[in-house]
Design an enzyme around this catalytic site. Structure first.
Site, PDB file in Angstrom:
ATOM      1  N   SER A   3      24.717  84.355  43.795  1.00  0.00           N
ATOM      2  CA  SER A   3      24.520  84.520  42.222  1.00  0.00           C
ATOM      3  C   SER A   3      25.111  85.810  41.995  1.00  0.00           C
ATOM      4  O   SER A   3      26.267  85.998  42.161  1.00  0.00           O
ATOM      5  CB  SER A   3      22.910  84.608  41.948  1.00  0.00           C
ATOM      6  OG  SER A   3      22.866  84.657  40.544  1.00  0.00           O
ATOM      7  N   HIS A  42      23.911  80.236  41.947  1.00  0.00           N
ATOM      8  CA  HIS A  42      22.583  80.322  41.285  1.00  0.00           C
ATOM      9  C   HIS A  42      22.560  80.634  39.953  1.00  0.00           C
ATOM     10  O   HIS A  42      22.484  81.669  39.575  1.00  0.00           O
ATOM     11  CB  HIS A  42      21.568  81.214  42.108  1.00  0.00           C
ATOM     12  CG  HIS A  42      20.541  81.838  41.687  1.00  0.00           C
ATOM     13  ND1 HIS A  42      19.388  81.252  42.584  1.00  0.00           N
ATOM     14  CD2 HIS A  42      20.146  82.519  40.705  1.00  0.00           C
ATOM     15  CE1 HIS A  42      18.360  82.387  41.891  1.00  0.00           C
ATOM     16  NE2 HIS A  42      18.698  82.855  40.762  1.00  0.00           N
ATOM     17  N   ASP A  54      16.349  83.083  45.985  1.00  0.00           N
ATOM     18  CA  ASP A  54      16.664  81.763  46.261  1.00  0.00           C
ATOM     19  C   ASP A  54      17.302  81.438  47.755  1.00  0.00           C
ATOM     20  O   ASP A  54      18.185  82.000  47.858  1.00  0.00           O
ATOM     21  CB  ASP A  54      17.529  81.092  45.095  1.00  0.00           C
ATOM     22  CG  ASP A  54      17.775  79.595  44.979  1.00  0.00           C
ATOM     23  OD1 ASP A  54      16.947  78.893  45.769  1.00  0.00           O
ATOM     24  OD2 ASP A  54      18.557  79.160  44.353  1.00  0.00           O
TER      25      ASP A  54
END
Length: 195
Positions: free
Chosen positions: A18, A45, A136
């Site tokens: 991300s 992400h 995540d």
């Protein structure tokens, strides 16, 4: 169907990241050859922002780079990019896109895709977690190892945002902690052993 199975048993590398991930993706891809023999799937992400990775990354790899569309077939020697606002699954060798299952808070698109791989892919799996906020991907890492896959986290001092790789390391299910360049070299070694 032996022939069908043979076309769907090459290694798949999932790279999840991300914030700060672009730098890691570039440095990692620059250390992978065009004839890698594995598919690289970048699961960035993002919730609402349009991705430009499919336009940026071709400048840093000799592999073709595709933005994933519904029913696109996964193939070795290519880089695939998740579109925003979608959960990604893999079924019968093709990508399936669904509306994002966690529309509020931090997305869990990396976790969703890694779980899909453990259930529906028979080739070698390599899960890589690089720079990003939140955790995540962490929840699926032990399952990747349970099916014989390899797990890698970016070294925290090389990550623009270390939350995501730190969460991965905290699971106790990470095999290697490496810089992006060394991640590329490790992927190459693992793929050569697998094929």
């Amino acid at each position: 169907m032996e022939a069908g199975r043979l076309t769907n048993d090459f290694p798949v590398v999932c790279v999840g990241g991300s914030a700060g991930g672009l730098d890691a993706y570039i440095r990692l891809l620059q250390n992978l050859p065009a004839d890698l023999g594995a598919a690289v799937v970048i699961v960035n992400h993002l919730r609402t922002v349009a991705t430009l990775l499919h336009e940026i990354l071709p400048g840093y790899t000799k592999m073709p780079v595709d933005l994933i569309t519904e029913d696109l077939q996964i193939r070795p020697g290519r880089v695939f990019i998740i579109p925003p606002q979608r959960d990604l699954h893999l079924l019968d060798g093709t990508f399936r896109l669904k509306p994002i299952s966690k529309p509020r808070g931090w997305p869990d698109v990396i976790t969703v895709f890694l779980r899909s791989l453990t259930q529906h892919w028979h080739g070698r799996l390599i899960a890589v977690i690089v720079s990003g906020y939140d955790g995540d991907g962490a929840e699926a890492l032990c399952a990747i190892r349970d099916v014989g896959g390899v797990t890698i986290a970016q070294r925290l001092d090389t990550a623009g945002q270390p939350d995501m790789p730190a969460s991965a390391i905290d699971t106790g299910c990470i095999d290697y902690v490496l810089s992006p360049e060394d991640i590329g070299a490790a992927i190459l070694r693992i793929v050569k052993v697998s094929t």
